[in-house]
Design a protein around this motif. Sequence first.
Motif, PDB file in Angstrom:
ATOM      1  N   GLU A   1      16.834 195.245  54.101  1.00 56.86           N
ATOM      2  CA  GLU A   1      18.113 196.348  55.031  1.00 56.86           C
ATOM      3  C   GLU A   1      18.878 195.716  56.200  1.00 56.86           C
ATOM      4  O   GLU A   1      20.139 196.742  56.618  1.00 56.86           O
ATOM      5  CB  GLU A   1      17.345 197.695  55.486  1.00 56.86           C
ATOM      6  CG  GLU A   1      16.673 197.403  56.751  1.00 56.86           C
ATOM      7  CD  GLU A   1      15.761 198.348  57.123  1.00 56.86           C
ATOM      8  OE1 GLU A   1      15.778 199.883  56.515  1.00 56.86           O
ATOM      9  OE2 GLU A   1      14.376 198.788  57.889  1.00 56.86           O
ATOM     10  N   TYR A   2      18.382 195.000  56.132  1.00 56.86           N
ATOM     11  CA  TYR A   2      19.644 194.152  57.721  1.00 56.86           C
ATOM     12  C   TYR A   2      20.332 193.914  56.590  1.00 56.86           C
ATOM     13  O   TYR A   2      20.254 192.385  55.616  1.00 56.86           O
ATOM     14  CB  TYR A   2      18.211 192.930  57.975  1.00 56.86           C
ATOM     15  CG  TYR A   2      17.397 194.144  58.919  1.00 56.86           C
ATOM     16  CD1 TYR A   2      17.462 194.807  59.805  1.00 56.86           C
ATOM     17  CD2 TYR A   2      15.598 194.293  58.664  1.00 56.86           C
ATOM     18  CE1 TYR A   2      16.534 195.532  60.714  1.00 56.86           C
ATOM     19  CE2 TYR A   2      15.031 194.733  58.244  1.00 56.86           C
ATOM     20  CZ  TYR A   2      15.775 195.634  59.942  1.00 56.86           C
ATOM     21  OH  TYR A   2      14.084 195.940  60.766  1.00 56.86           O
ATOM     22  N   SER A   3      21.142 193.083  57.879  1.00 60.37           N
ATOM     23  CA  SER A   3      22.900 192.313  57.724  1.00 60.37           C
ATOM     24  C   SER A   3      22.375 191.258  59.084  1.00 60.37           C
ATOM     25  O   SER A   3      22.865 191.531  60.264  1.00 60.37           O
ATOM     26  CB  SER A   3      23.707 192.563  57.801  1.00 60.37           C
ATOM     27  OG  SER A   3      25.303 191.807  57.365  1.00 60.37           O
ATOM     28  N   ILE A   4      22.096 190.081  58.597  1.00 58.12           N
ATOM     29  CA  ILE A   4      21.783 189.269  60.014  1.00 58.12           C
ATOM     30  C   ILE A   4      22.505 187.909  60.000  1.00 58.12           C
ATOM     31  O   ILE A   4      22.869 187.407  59.134  1.00 58.12           O
ATOM     32  CB  ILE A   4      20.627 188.758  59.680  1.00 58.12           C
ATOM     33  CG1 ILE A   4      19.351 189.649  59.542  1.00 58.12           C
ATOM     34  CG2 ILE A   4      20.395 187.651  60.649  1.00 58.12           C
ATOM     35  CD1 ILE A   4      17.643 188.986  59.330  1.00 58.12           C
ATOM     36  N   ASP A   5      23.538 187.765  61.192  1.00 60.88           N
ATOM     37  CA  ASP A   5      24.195 186.343  61.539  1.00 60.88           C
ATOM     38  C   ASP A   5      23.613 185.669  61.854  1.00 60.88           C
ATOM     39  O   ASP A   5      22.971 185.325  62.960  1.00 60.88           O
ATOM     40  CB  ASP A   5      25.291 186.844  61.612  1.00 60.88           C
ATOM     41  CG  ASP A   5      26.799 187.589  60.885  1.00 60.88           C
ATOM     42  OD1 ASP A   5      25.858 187.622  59.647  1.00 60.88           O
ATOM     43  OD2 ASP A   5      27.997 188.220  61.638  1.00 60.88           O
ATOM     44  N   PHE A   6      23.160 184.604  61.445  1.00 59.27           N
ATOM     45  CA  PHE A   6      23.260 183.545  61.792  1.00 59.27           C
ATOM     46  C   PHE A   6      23.689 182.171  62.543  1.00 59.27           C
ATOM     47  O   PHE A   6      24.178 181.818  61.569  1.00 59.27           O
ATOM     48  CB  PHE A   6      22.007 183.217  61.183  1.00 59.27           C
ATOM     49  CG  PHE A   6      20.311 183.368  60.391  1.00 59.27           C
ATOM     50  CD1 PHE A   6      19.053 183.496  61.510  1.00 59.27           C
ATOM     51  CD2 PHE A   6      20.924 184.372  59.312  1.00 59.27           C
ATOM     52  CE1 PHE A   6      18.279 183.997  60.764  1.00 59.27           C
ATOM     53  CE2 PHE A   6      19.719 184.550  58.942  1.00 59.27           C
ATOM     54  CZ  PHE A   6      18.533 185.071  59.789  1.00 59.27           C
ATOM     55  N   SER A   7      24.150 181.987  63.736  1.00 62.76           N
ATOM     56  CA  SER A   7      24.673 180.354  64.324  1.00 62.76           C
ATOM     57  C   SER A   7      23.803 180.326  64.712  1.00 62.76           C
ATOM     58  O   SER A   7      22.990 179.977  66.333  1.00 62.76           O
ATOM     59  CB  SER A   7      25.745 181.658  64.905  1.00 62.76           C
ATOM     60  OG  SER A   7      24.912 182.429  66.265  1.00 62.76           O
ATOM     61  N   PRO A   8      24.694 178.532  65.502  1.00 62.53           N
ATOM     62  CA  PRO A   8      23.820 178.073  66.591  1.00 62.53           C
ATOM     63  C   PRO A   8      24.496 178.238  67.882  1.00 62.53           C
ATOM     64  O   PRO A   8      25.725 178.980  68.270  1.00 62.53           O
ATOM     65  CB  PRO A   8      24.894 176.683  65.794  1.00 62.53           C
ATOM     66  CG  PRO A   8      25.213 177.507  65.790  1.00 62.53           C
ATOM     67  CD  PRO A   8      25.506 178.514  64.784  1.00 62.53           C
TER      68      PRO A   8
END
Length: 462
Positions: A80-87
């Motif tokens: 159910e999640y929309s996840i943005d990964f960034s440094p």
Amino acid sequence: MIPLSPPLIRLIEHLSSHGIKPVLVGGFVRDTFTGHLTHDIDIELYGVTSIESLETLLTPFGKLGLYGKSFGVLKLSYGEYSIDFSPPRTESKHGFGHKGFEMVWFNSLDFTEAARRRDFTINAIGYDPLTQTLLDPFGGVDDLKNKRLRCVDPHTFVDDPLRVLRAVQFAARYELTCDQELLVLCRKMIAEGAFDELPKERIFEEFKKLLLQSTHPSIGMELLREMGGLRFFAPLDRFEDTPQERTSHPEGSVWIHTLMAIDTMASMRTGEWQKDMALLLAVLLHDIGKPDTTIIENGILNAPKHAGMGVEIAQVWLNRITEDKALVARILPLIRYHGQPRKLYQAKANDREILNLSTHVCIDDLILVAKADFFGRAFNGEKPKRYEAGEWLRERADALGVLFEPPSPLLMGRDLIGLGLTPSEKFKTILENAYNAQLDQEFNTHDQALKWLNFCLKSDKL
């Protein structure tokens, strides 16, 4: 401690086992303190060696997408999640507009310096899920508690013109008071042409958040006025100086009435964003013709034909913030006819007038706009409990089957061909006359329509 679901814990532990330290940032952390539920999550990753290695680690968890090579952001659809990964990164302004930034990666950057690039203190709160530690170097939690909107760094805040409109919509959504330093910064940015740098789609997105996610959108609109930003959205800047007749509008100016009306409309949102956006923008602009039409007649303030004149002005206004032609086409009739429910009710209009109205505007939408207009004001005496004109029109339109759309034509081209007529340009005129006769209730069924058509053809009335 911020409670996390088992799927998020599994993801975090997986990253940690490979030497990556995840820190939750942004709206997910902020909204934990405001009671808002969100499934959009931003996670900063410390210790990432390459995008490729990160993709390998995340692929088993769901669908991945990379956007902005210079940003290095991976988007993961995970349950159910929309996840943005960034440094962790810094930003420096090097060009014109909202996108004129150079991104620099610093995998060893500490959280305080990484958070310094963010716009507001309430968005610069982090959470370390491994140590269950809140990271709040700029006092964002206290600002939320004290209902205060502050920027993180005034020197970098001015680099992004979009932040002015973000301040407007955040103030409304969380009912925050704009810090004086931030207010001065925004005034300066607007005076120096900040809005001129913004593409219309970005302006529209901020208006969308303001109108659809605020209990009181008026807070944001009033802040925009205090910032001096209404000039860019002219003629909204003339509303405050446009008076109204006190007997019908004791609250005062068109501006005050408009603020009250959009808050009323916000309380009636349906949850269907396209419909709600059309209704809220229609209410925001329903009196946009008043500054040019308000006059004094026999000692009484009046704005004759302001609805009709407002359509053209509103179209220009809307075209400055959106390319959505369907949305604009839905809004303009609501502005033109927003006074019709009251007029038809007072005149005890016949069915033909209601049927005709349904060919120009969605009556269900119109009733909601008119209701917001009716209740979005002060009253001399006790406030009415019902909007009688709207209730009357809804009952009549529903009985006629035209509450949501106009009646379908009972006669079609195939009917003309069935009577032996050869297709020609005259078909259009015949069908238009037939539809007008249907609206006049000269016939109500297909069989009656065919009899009417036969009679008109024999008597050469078409």
